[in-house]
Design a protein around this motif. Structure first.
Motif, PDB file in Angstrom:
ATOM      1  N   ASN A  48       0.806  -1.217   0.000  1.00 24.81           N
ATOM      2  CA  ASN A  48       0.000   0.000   0.000  1.00 24.81           C
ATOM      3  C   ASN A  48       0.839   1.267   0.000  1.00 24.81           C
ATOM      4  O   ASN A  48       0.303   2.349   0.187  1.00 24.81           O
ATOM      5  CB  ASN A  48      -0.914   0.018   1.228  1.00 24.81           C
ATOM      6  CG  ASN A  48      -2.211  -0.708   0.963  1.00 24.81           C
ATOM      7  OD1 ASN A  48      -3.016  -0.267   0.162  1.00 24.81           O
ATOM      8  ND2 ASN A  48      -2.367  -1.843   1.600  1.00 24.81           N
ATOM      9  N   GLY A  49       2.131   1.117  -0.112  1.00 27.08           N
ATOM     10  CA  GLY A  49       2.978   2.296  -0.164  1.00 27.08           C
ATOM     11  C   GLY A  49       3.262   2.906   1.187  1.00 27.08           C
ATOM     12  O   GLY A  49       3.665   4.041   1.285  1.00 27.08           O
ATOM     13  N   THR A  94       5.619   5.075 -16.325  1.00 28.94           N
ATOM     14  CA  THR A  94       4.870   5.874 -15.360  1.00 28.94           C
ATOM     15  C   THR A  94       3.408   5.958 -15.762  1.00 28.94           C
ATOM     16  O   THR A  94       3.035   6.704 -16.670  1.00 28.94           O
ATOM     17  CB  THR A  94       5.469   7.292 -15.265  1.00 28.94           C
ATOM     18  OG1 THR A  94       6.850   7.174 -14.927  1.00 28.94           O
ATOM     19  CG2 THR A  94       4.762   8.113 -14.198  1.00 28.94           C
ATOM     20  N   LYS A 117      -0.639   5.166 -11.311  1.00 25.87           N
ATOM     21  CA  LYS A 117      -0.079   5.383  -9.979  1.00 25.87           C
ATOM     22  C   LYS A 117       1.208   4.611  -9.733  1.00 25.87           C
ATOM     23  O   LYS A 117       1.523   4.225  -8.607  1.00 25.87           O
ATOM     24  CB  LYS A 117      -1.112   5.055  -8.908  1.00 25.87           C
ATOM     25  CG  LYS A 117      -2.282   6.031  -8.961  1.00 25.87           C
ATOM     26  CD  LYS A 117      -3.321   5.723  -7.944  1.00 25.87           C
ATOM     27  CE  LYS A 117      -4.497   6.684  -8.143  1.00 25.87           C
ATOM     28  NZ  LYS A 117      -5.652   6.311  -7.374  1.00 25.87           N
ATOM     29  N   LYS A 118       1.909   4.326 -10.798  1.00 26.15           N
ATOM     30  CA  LYS A 118       3.262   3.801 -10.649  1.00 26.15           C
ATOM     31  C   LYS A 118       4.218   4.830 -11.243  1.00 26.15           C
ATOM     32  O   LYS A 118       3.868   5.524 -12.203  1.00 26.15           O
ATOM     33  CB  LYS A 118       3.418   2.471 -11.393  1.00 26.15           C
ATOM     34  CG  LYS A 118       2.443   1.409 -10.957  1.00 26.15           C
ATOM     35  CD  LYS A 118       3.151   0.071 -10.830  1.00 26.15           C
ATOM     36  CE  LYS A 118       2.211  -1.048 -10.426  1.00 26.15           C
ATOM     37  NZ  LYS A 118       1.947  -1.084  -8.982  1.00 26.15           N
ATOM     38  N   TYR A 119       5.397   4.905 -10.661  1.00 23.87           N
ATOM     39  CA  TYR A 119       6.350   5.915 -11.097  1.00 23.87           C
ATOM     40  C   TYR A 119       7.683   5.259 -11.423  1.00 23.87           C
ATOM     41  O   TYR A 119       8.129   4.364 -10.709  1.00 23.87           O
ATOM     42  CB  TYR A 119       6.532   6.990 -10.025  1.00 23.87           C
ATOM     43  CG  TYR A 119       5.228   7.676  -9.690  1.00 23.87           C
ATOM     44  CD1 TYR A 119       4.819   8.805 -10.403  1.00 23.87           C
ATOM     45  CD2 TYR A 119       4.387   7.169  -8.710  1.00 23.87           C
ATOM     46  CE1 TYR A 119       3.611   9.421 -10.121  1.00 23.87           C
ATOM     47  CE2 TYR A 119       3.170   7.773  -8.424  1.00 23.87           C
ATOM     48  CZ  TYR A 119       2.786   8.904  -9.135  1.00 23.87           C
ATOM     49  OH  TYR A 119       1.587   9.501  -8.865  1.00 23.87           O
ATOM     50  N   TYR A 130       8.604   9.984  -8.474  1.00 27.02           N
ATOM     51  CA  TYR A 130       7.543   9.888  -7.480  1.00 27.02           C
ATOM     52  C   TYR A 130       7.262  11.307  -6.981  1.00 27.02           C
ATOM     53  O   TYR A 130       8.195  12.066  -6.714  1.00 27.02           O
ATOM     54  CB  TYR A 130       7.980   8.977  -6.325  1.00 27.02           C
ATOM     55  CG  TYR A 130       6.883   8.739  -5.316  1.00 27.02           C
ATOM     56  CD1 TYR A 130       5.925   7.754  -5.533  1.00 27.02           C
ATOM     57  CD2 TYR A 130       6.793   9.509  -4.167  1.00 27.02           C
ATOM     58  CE1 TYR A 130       4.906   7.546  -4.624  1.00 27.02           C
ATOM     59  CE2 TYR A 130       5.775   9.310  -3.252  1.00 27.02           C
ATOM     60  CZ  TYR A 130       4.831   8.331  -3.481  1.00 27.02           C
ATOM     61  OH  TYR A 130       3.815   8.133  -2.584  1.00 27.02           O
ATOM     62  N   HIS A 134       8.330   2.476  -1.028  1.00 26.27           N
ATOM     63  CA  HIS A 134       7.688   2.607  -2.346  1.00 26.27           C
ATOM     64  C   HIS A 134       8.312   1.644  -3.343  1.00 26.27           C
ATOM     65  O   HIS A 134       7.620   1.031  -4.146  1.00 26.27           O
ATOM     66  CB  HIS A 134       7.840   4.042  -2.877  1.00 26.27           C
ATOM     67  CG  HIS A 134       7.185   5.068  -2.020  1.00 26.27           C
ATOM     68  ND1 HIS A 134       7.631   6.370  -1.943  1.00 26.27           N
ATOM     69  CD2 HIS A 134       6.134   4.996  -1.185  1.00 26.27           C
ATOM     70  CE1 HIS A 134       6.872   7.045  -1.097  1.00 26.27           C
ATOM     71  NE2 HIS A 134       5.960   6.232  -0.623  1.00 26.27           N
ATOM     72  N   GLN A 161       6.662  -1.892  -5.202  1.00 19.21           N
ATOM     73  CA  GLN A 161       6.547  -1.783  -6.656  1.00 19.21           C
ATOM     74  C   GLN A 161       5.689  -0.592  -7.073  1.00 19.21           C
ATOM     75  O   GLN A 161       5.032  -0.618  -8.108  1.00 19.21           O
ATOM     76  CB  GLN A 161       5.987  -3.079  -7.261  1.00 19.21           C
ATOM     77  CG  GLN A 161       6.798  -4.298  -6.850  1.00 19.21           C
ATOM     78  CD  GLN A 161       6.649  -5.435  -7.840  1.00 19.21           C
ATOM     79  OE1 GLN A 161       6.898  -5.270  -9.034  1.00 19.21           O
ATOM     80  NE2 GLN A 161       6.265  -6.592  -7.342  1.00 19.21           N
ATOM     81  N   ILE A 162       5.688   0.437  -6.247  1.00 23.73           N
ATOM     82  CA  ILE A 162       5.008   1.668  -6.632  1.00 23.73           C
ATOM     83  C   ILE A 162       5.967   2.504  -7.467  1.00 23.73           C
ATOM     84  O   ILE A 162       5.571   3.216  -8.369  1.00 23.73           O
ATOM     85  CB  ILE A 162       4.556   2.433  -5.372  1.00 23.73           C
ATOM     86  CG1 ILE A 162       3.451   1.622  -4.682  1.00 23.73           C
ATOM     87  CG2 ILE A 162       4.065   3.833  -5.707  1.00 23.73           C
ATOM     88  CD1 ILE A 162       3.145   2.041  -3.286  1.00 23.73           C
ATOM     89  N   THR A 163       7.257   2.379  -7.154  1.00 26.20           N
ATOM     90  CA  THR A 163       8.264   3.010  -7.996  1.00 26.20           C
ATOM     91  C   THR A 163       9.117   1.913  -8.645  1.00 26.20           C
ATOM     92  O   THR A 163       9.281   0.835  -8.081  1.00 26.20           O
ATOM     93  CB  THR A 163       9.178   3.947  -7.191  1.00 26.20           C
ATOM     94  OG1 THR A 163       9.735   3.213  -6.099  1.00 26.20           O
ATOM     95  CG2 THR A 163       8.395   5.126  -6.648  1.00 26.20           C
ATOM     96  N   ALA A 179       0.903  12.008  -4.905  1.00 22.97           N
ATOM     97  CA  ALA A 179       0.430  10.635  -5.000  1.00 22.97           C
ATOM     98  C   ALA A 179      -0.530  10.342  -3.850  1.00 22.97           C
ATOM     99  O   ALA A 179      -0.767   9.211  -3.491  1.00 22.97           O
ATOM    100  CB  ALA A 179       1.608   9.669  -4.967  1.00 22.97           C
TER     101      ALA A 179
END
Lengths: 302, 555, 330
Positions: free
Chosen positions: A59-60, B256, B259-261, B319, B333, B337-339, C164
């Motif tokens: 969830n970050g 990107t 919501k992934k950067y 990000y 992050h 795997q958000i970034t 974000a």
């Protein structure tokens, strides 16, 4: 007086007219909104501390509602025993410190509030001067060192024993007590001690409760002096909390600092935040009972 | 200021207050005054660097080159030797101060790791750990209080106020014990490569400390390989090499979305400056052009890198809130795997692999080529920091050096095993292949992160991490091999400049602020030129001059 | 509090709350020595507090002399050389310093205008509640954020308002314009104020609530009997009852007008750059402890802040006297 006492029990004093429904509703909405603003972020912190590390990472970093709540983070924290000890240190420092501060502040405020004291005004101005020119970090450290207080719990109390703000408030309060009370007491043959014990202190319960809360919270929240004066085995909870929460957050230079050092998982960091809040929020209700109407009114009249 | 105005008049000026403030140092109030004499090496006789004598180590299955490529071990050596003779200590108390990135280690009475280390060292180690965030404040008071511990590490990427002055006046001169062949009395210290000693540097020509060695690669562009593969840069970026800034920008834009950067970012990461500057061919902090030193800020290559980072930012591939996010959160992050990437120190690799939990491949990207001369990576300073000793009688200094020697015992020895993995059966067990496996006690806090004795002194690092797969080790090893020819070193490491020690931190902060503004599009590239001018005028040029003199003297 | 009781007295005396001088003892001609002997118990009371200020504040305050020397932490003050006002000249000659001063003052004023009234309003709202249970419950909730450290507060705000974050995620999902708040210099100061309001409003109510609790109930009663409605009672009883505490807080706040949340700013300054985010304390930090090692500058800035604070406290105190308040001292 009787009406005030009765009114308190009824929730609304007799002289106060019942609130209009519209006003009531507006206040209700406003308060609900305010509480929501405060509670939602708080809930996020609690939820994150209860979530599984994987869920948090996915969830970050933050979780609104944990899918599989677990107390693992709390268990991890208490395993080593350092956090337990730090809480003990903080409770001890807070209790002793608050007591010492209250006594010293009250005595000083009382003395400075008596108009007959020679040089009282000059002393007060001198104290205000120190409020405007706080000592720098290094001079303060050298003083503590010379007193032999390094790595001594007293170093967390002595250098911050009296807060000028609190002093000024207590002094103002005592000064505001009707002079007739003092004269009456004196006519009864009471000396300064008795005046303090039998007149000033009983009437000052409320202000002392508030100042006591201020002191207790500032002792509880303090970490800076601990970081300078104490070694790690004697850290209070806030300093340990910092080590959990911000370690690695502000690396001087990631390539030079040891990037391999593992920082605590987010769940553990949030759990520490919660652990550090719980003991001190238990203090507030104790103070709250002094905020009822007419505490002073009744006392003065009797 | 003229010297008539010195001590005595200050005393008069502060009257009684001096007794409160100044007494701690009065005893030592002798010649070394306020350090006006300079601490540079120019005009001094230079103590020879310690003679490098390689220690016997288990044969690596991924051999290094003894310099920029580390020895790699895909499994733990089956036989470990010893590297010291007997206990270095005599049972006395040794006080040490060291930075920590962990939480408090817990008291000696209950900490079995500390007990075992004390037992092996034959000392009563009283370790004061200083949290990273408090390091500067704590060290400043320690310096001012004139009450130094026996052993102290200066490191973590921080520069202390007037560090060289301080070391020169307050710490023990170790030259006679370590210079040249003298170091052979401490075989594990002799095993520390010369590049580490050089990057630590001398003060007034003397060897004042012992370096804590770090491998060559500096900031690394760590990537989530599957994510980048998905946008078609796999081979170029991770195995064959040869990708360019255009490839990076295109791929990052494609990556990107939803919501992934593409690029992780944090407050301390400065938009990945440590990766982008060398990719565009900028020098590593300082450029040595035949003895003339200039800051990398002043080079056209650096400006190109800034312009590129500005393009990246404009494309929205970082990000968001890059300069608000902490490095810890940026790691989260990346792990989540958000970034798709994160710039970090080389040493972060093993932690990143562990955090990834096999969900994706953490791979160091090869440097991309920006412009014509690019495709380089910065070499890190070869040291985490260096350890200084309090002035003391020779016997005491020798004892302390033996302690450091023990801590520097190389990989594949019993001493190393104790210092890095703890006590067998208590802190680690072995798997079928003989690799150490950390126990819950170690994972739960009784470990070298929380008892950071390896920042006092350490063996030259090798590529072996318990719990990290042989494939990951091999990946790092091949990365080092591929990038070794492209390493850019900082020629100023180890050189001393009075101006730098007094004002570099402040002027660097000022120009970095402008850099951030330019990257974020709030300031123009012309503003950058103005900032460079100011940097030069505010001391940048003077520092360069001083480095030049130092360099000439150290040759 | 000072304050409520003074006001109570004055209100009882005529309700105008103005012009009451502190009680003065009749001039006596007792000799100084006799006075000291007479007040020996008072001096005994004074002793611990006085010793505290002498040791920990006055002793350490002499450390400020380093502003006039070239001191650094490796030497003692006695070993340093006098440089006169060189450090001050350097500081005052640096445009960055003045930018920092302007930012600090701006943030301070914004706090005064937008933050300061919030706890007061909240306290009045809570005070007006008739249900003790709800009142206590809400009090217990609103003061919680005071215990959350800045690192977490900043991270939470970024999580909600950031690029974000929750808000922008929602806007983007619904095809709306996203808002640029975190890291936007134009939005920075309002953001700071919002953070302070969130964190400390509830905490700030405590002192007002305590003051409100001590307004004499018989005054309300009398006023109500005279036919005053809720608003009139508010204007003529409640406000005068806490006026003094408001004045006191304002005067003391002015003394610290050049200090605004150091930790809060240090965490967020880089995101917006020094143009919007540099305050005096961060300016000093980067030049001294943060690597520059210029401790005389830190001391000089401390003196500057103290002098400005002293002037403001003096002036504000005078104004308070004009308004018939005690102020901090008389």
């Amino acid at each position: 007086m009787s009406s005030a006492a009765l009114g308190k029990r009824a929730g609304r004093p007799a002289w106060q007219e019942p609130a209009k429904p519209v006003t009531k509703a507006a206040k209700g909405v406003a308060l609900a909104f305010i509480c929501l603003l405060v509670l939602v972020p708080f809930l996020v912190v609690i939820s994150t501390s209860l979530a599984s590390p994987d869920e948090v990472v996915a969830n970050g970093g933050w979780v609104l509602w944990p899918e599989h709540p677990t107390l693992d983070a709390y268990r991890d924290i208490f395993r080593g025993g350092q956090v337990t000890k730090a809480i003990g240190v903080s409770i001890g420092v807070t209790l002793v410190g608050t007591l010492a501060s209250l006594v010293a502040t009250t005595l000083l405020a009382y003395a400075l509030s008596r108009p007959q004291l020679v040089g009282g005004r000059k002393i007060l101005l001198g104290i205000l001067f120190t409020f405007l020119f706080p000592p720098g970090m290094i001079p303060a450290y050298l003083v503590v060192k010379q007193l032999g207080l390094l790595d001594n719990y007293a170093a967390l109390i002595a250098p911050v024993m009296i807060n000028v703000f609190n002093l000024v408030i207590v002094r103002g309060f005592i000064q505001g007590l009707p002079e007739e009370l003092f004269e009456a007491a004196r006519l009864d043959g009471a000396g300064e001690w008795q005046v303090l014990w039998r007149v000033v202190l009983p009437l000052s319960k409320a202000v002392l409760a508030v100042i006591g809360l201020f002191y207790a919270v500032s002792y509880w929240n303090a970490w800076f002096h601990a970081s300078i004066y104490m070694s790690d085995s004697k850290f209070p909870i806030q300093q340990v909390l910092r080590m959990y929460v911000i370690q690695g957050a502000q690396l001087a230079d990631p390539s030079a600092a040891d990037a391999a050092a593992v920082s605590a998982p987010q769940t553990v960091r949030m759990a520490v935040v919660i652990i550090a809040v719980i003991p001190i929020i238990l203090v507030y209700p104790l103070v709250q009972r002094f905020f009822v109407r007419g505490v002073l009114t009744g006392a003065i009249k009797s | 200021m003229s010297s008539e105005l010195s001590r005595r008049s200050v005393f008069r000026a502060i009257g009684l207050g001096a007794t409160a403030v100044a007494v701690p140092s009065l005893i030592s109030a002798c010649g070394d005054g306020s350090g006006g004499g300079g601490v540079g090496n120019a005009g001094t006789e230079q103590a020879a660097w310690p003679t490098y004598t390689a220690a016997k180590v288990p044969a690596p299955d991924l051999p290094g080159d003894g310099n920029d490529v580390q020895n790699g071990y895909t499994k733990y050596p089956s036989q470990v030797g010893t590297a010291t003779n007997g206990k270095p200590g005599d049972g006395s108390v040794v006080k040490a101060v060291v930075i920590t990135y962990g939480t408090p280690p817990g008291p000696k009475e209950t900490n079995k790791f500390l007990q075992a280390v004390n037992e092996a060292l034959g000392i009563d180690l009283q370790l004061t750990v200083v949290p990273d965030a408090d390091y500067q404040a704590k060290m400043a008071t320690l310096m001012a209080g004139d009450d130094l511990p026996d052993i102290m590490n200066i490191g973590g990427g921080y520069i202390l106020p007037r560090e060289a002055d301080f070391v020169a006046s307050k710490c023990a001169d170790l030259s006679e014990y370590l210079s040249g062949d003298a170091v052979k009395a401490y075989p594990n210290l002799a095993n520390i490569p010369t590049r580490a000693w050089k990057d630590m540097g001398r003060v007034k020509g003397r060897i004042m400390g012992v370096p804590v060695e770090r491998p060559a690669p500096g900031n690394i562009f760590f990537a989530n390989r599957e994510m980048w593969k998905g946008v078609g840069v796999d081979d170029k970026a991770f195995s064959a090499g040869g990708w360019t800034s255009t490839d990076l920008l295109t791929a990052a834009k494609a990556l990107t979305k939803d919501k992934k950067y593409a690029l992780g970012a944090s407050k301390s990461g400065n938009f990945g400056l440590g990766v982008h500057a060398p990719a565009w061919g900028a020098p590593n902090l300082w450029k040595n052009d035949g003895g003339t030193f200039s800051s990398y800020f002043t080079t056209p290559e650096f400006k190109q890198a800034v312009a590129f980072m500005r393009d990246l930012f404009a494309a929205g591939v970082y990000y968001p809130d890059a300069l608000t996010v902490s490095q810890v959160d940026a790691k989260t992050h990346f792990a989540g795997q958000i970034t798709g990437s994160l710039t970090d120190g080389f040493g972060a690799y093993s932690q990143m692999v562990t955090s990834a939990k096999g969900a994706y491949t953490v791979a160091p990207a090869l440097p991309y080529a920006g412009g014509s001369a690019g495709g380089k990576i910065f070499a890190a300073r070869s040291v985490f920091g260096y350890t200084v000793l309090k002035k003391a009688a020779p016997e005491r200094i020798k004892l302390l050096l033996r302690v450091l020697d023990f801590l520097a015992a190389p990989f594949g020895t019993k001493e190393y095993e104790l210092v890095h993995y703890g006590v067998e059966g208590t802190h680690f067990t072995r798997d079928a292949a003989g690799n150490p496996v950390q126990t819950d006690l170690w994972k739960g806090g009784e470990n070298k992160t929380n008892l950071p004795i390896t920042y006092l002194c350490d063996a030259p690092q090798v590529l072996f991490y318990p719990g990290v797969s042989p494939e990951a080790i091999a990946l790092m090893h091949s990365f080092e091999q591929k990038t070794a020819p492209n390493l850019v070193r900082n020629p100023a490491y180890g050189l001393v400049s009075d101006t730098a020690s007094k004002s570099e931190a402040a002027i660097r902060k000022t120009i970095t602020d402008v850099l951030n503004s330019v990257v974020m599009g709030r300031a123009s590239l012309d503003d950058w030129d103005a900032a460079v001018k100011r940097y030069k005028a505010d001391g940048g040029d003077k520092i360069g001059e001083e480095y030049g003199k130092e360099y000439a003297a150290s040759k | 509090m000072t304050a409520s009781t003074i006001a109570r007295n004055t209100a009882a005396a005529g309700g105008d709350g103005a012009g009451k001088k502190p009680p003065r003892v009749p001039r006596d001609r007792t000799s100084l020595w006799r006075k000291l002997v007479r007040d020996r118990l008072l001096w005994l009371c004074l002793l611990p507090g006085l010793a505290y200020f002498l040791i920990f504040h006055l002793g350490a305050a002499f450390g400020m002399v380093i502003a006039f020397t070239d001191y650094w932490p490796g030497i003692s003050v006695a070993q340093s050389n006098l440089v006169g006002v060189e450090t001050f000249q350097k500081m005052f000659g640096d445009p960055d310093f003045w930018h920092a001063v302007v930012n600090t003052v701006e943030i301070s004023l914004l706090q005064l205008v937008f933050y300061f009234p919030v706890p007061l309003g909240l306290a009045l709202l809570l005070h007006s509640l008739t249900s003790t249970t709800i009142k206590r419950l809400v009090q217990n909730v609103v003061y919680l954020p005071h215990f959350i450290s800045w690192v977490i507060v900043v991270a939470l705000f970024q999580q909600i308002l950031g690029g974000a974050g929750v808000v922008n995620g929602f806007l983007a999902d619904h095809g709306l314009h996203t808002v640029d708040i975190i890291g936007n210099p134009d939005a920075f100061k309002p953001l700071l104020i919002a953070q302070v309001i969130w964190k400390d409003s509830g905490w700030g109510t405590i002192i007002f609530l305590a003051a409100l609790a001590q307004v004499d109930d018989t005054l309300y009663e009398a006023s109500a009997m005279d036919g005053a409605g809720p608003w009139r009672r508010f204007w003529h009883v409640t406000l005068p009852g806490i006026r003094s505490v408001i004045v006191l807080l304002l005067v003391l706040r002015l003394g610290e007008v050049l200090s605004v949340g150091f930790e809060q700013l240090l965490l967020q300054r880089d995101a917006v750059g020094p143009g919007a985010g540099e305050i005096i304390d961060t300016y000093v930090f980067y030049k001294s402890l943060g690597g520059g090692g210029d401790f005389p500058l830190a001391a000089a800035a401390g003196i500057f802040k103290g002098v400005i604070g002293a002037i403001l406290v003096y002036a504000a105190n005078k104004v308070a006297h004009r308004l018939g308040e005690q102020g901090v001292y008389r």
